[in-house]
Design an enzyme around this catalytic site. Sequence first.
Site, mmCIF file in Angstrom:
data_model
loop_
_atom_site.group_PDB
_atom_site.id
_atom_site.type_symbol
_atom_site.label_atom_id
_atom_site.label_comp_id
_atom_site.label_asym_id
_atom_site.label_seq_id
_atom_site.Cartn_x
_atom_site.Cartn_y
_atom_site.Cartn_z
ATOM 1 N N PRO A 93 -2.222 -9.450 -4.981
ATOM 2 C CA PRO A 93 -1.857 -9.736 -6.632
ATOM 3 C C PRO A 93 -3.130 -10.360 -7.369
ATOM 4 C CG PRO A 93 -0.246 -10.899 -5.581
ATOM 5 C CD PRO A 93 -1.357 -10.408 -4.123
ATOM 6 N N GLU A 121 2.444 -15.913 2.702
ATOM 7 C CA GLU A 121 1.713 -16.143 1.695
ATOM 8 C C GLU A 121 0.326 -15.542 1.463
ATOM 9 O OE1 GLU A 121 3.026 -17.845 -0.960
ATOM 10 O OE2 GLU A 121 4.749 -17.943 0.061
ATOM 11 N N ARG A 159 -2.788 13.089 -2.647
ATOM 12 C CA ARG A 159 -2.555 14.212 -3.536
ATOM 13 C C ARG A 159 -3.928 14.873 -4.484
ATOM 14 N NH1 ARG A 159 -0.438 14.056 -8.713
ATOM 15 N NH2 ARG A 159 1.178 15.284 -8.025
ATOM 16 N N ASP A 174 -2.232 16.341 -14.792
ATOM 17 C CA ASP A 174 -1.604 14.975 -14.569
ATOM 18 C C ASP A 174 -2.051 13.617 -15.628
ATOM 19 O OD1 ASP A 174 0.602 16.033 -12.882
ATOM 20 O OD2 ASP A 174 -0.541 15.323 -11.043
#
Length: 262
Positions: A93, A121, A159, A174
């Site tokens: 994060p 953690e 992709r 896209d």
Amino acid sequence: MRFDIITLFPELIAPYLEHGVNRRATSAAGVQVRFWNPRDFAEGAYRRVDDRPFGGGPGMVMLAEPLARCLQAIREERAEPPPQAAPLLFFSPVGQVLSHALVARQAGAPAGAILLCGRYEGVDQRFIDAHVDQQISLGDFVLSGGEVAAAVFLDAVLRLQPAVLHDAQSHAQDSFNPAISGLLDCPHYTRPEVWQGRSVPAVLTSGDHARIARWRRQQSLALTARQRPELLQQARQQGWLDRADERYLAESPPAENPGQTG
Ligand code: SAH
């Protein structure tokens, strides 16, 4: 291109790579994916891979040593001289938020990468400081493990490999792709022409390809103006919008886009 994935739970990622576009990448398009479990590099009867955090607090922390041994085994097998060494990417994060630009850069890197999935953690900071080249986040929320992040990252990278999508150019159409000025994709419709009283926009059945292309461009512009104005700003700064685009944006307020929230 080769990806080595360090994870305590390879079984969470492997099945995802065995279907559809991902499977074509790993079977036909020459992308190799190998899994490495730090537990195989841990010591003692219990093959411990985590321990309590210094300073106290909840949860466990992944030990540096099994990860370091695991990484060494990967590096030895890859046998790449330093300038070509694949980067070690850690999903976390605290990392840079994943974007098309990051994915595209990785898709063009022949060495691939080594992907580290955290659990508990997280990972002893000293291993991160010593070995991690880049930390990547999926967004401002917390997952229970990096495996989902690794699957997301690989899917997006695979992709973009040539010969993976049936229509090699389709990814260029896209959302976020510079080929469509980094805008959002236009809405798509398929049969039947009328579904539950809702008709397909008439222009799409007109057979007039120039009009269809113009309509799609305008839908992308309107949708982006409404949902993600900062992407429109970026397109302007990059010089990706032409005079017809600007005229359209000036003349029409952001259009209604059914099915969009926000
Ligand atoms: N204590 C950490 C969260 C640990 S979650 C913190 O608060 O920042 C356990 C693992 O899940 C992490 O080591 C990471 O590998 C993965 N993870 C959790 N959230 C993520 C996110 N938003 N993006 C990428 N990986 C994530």
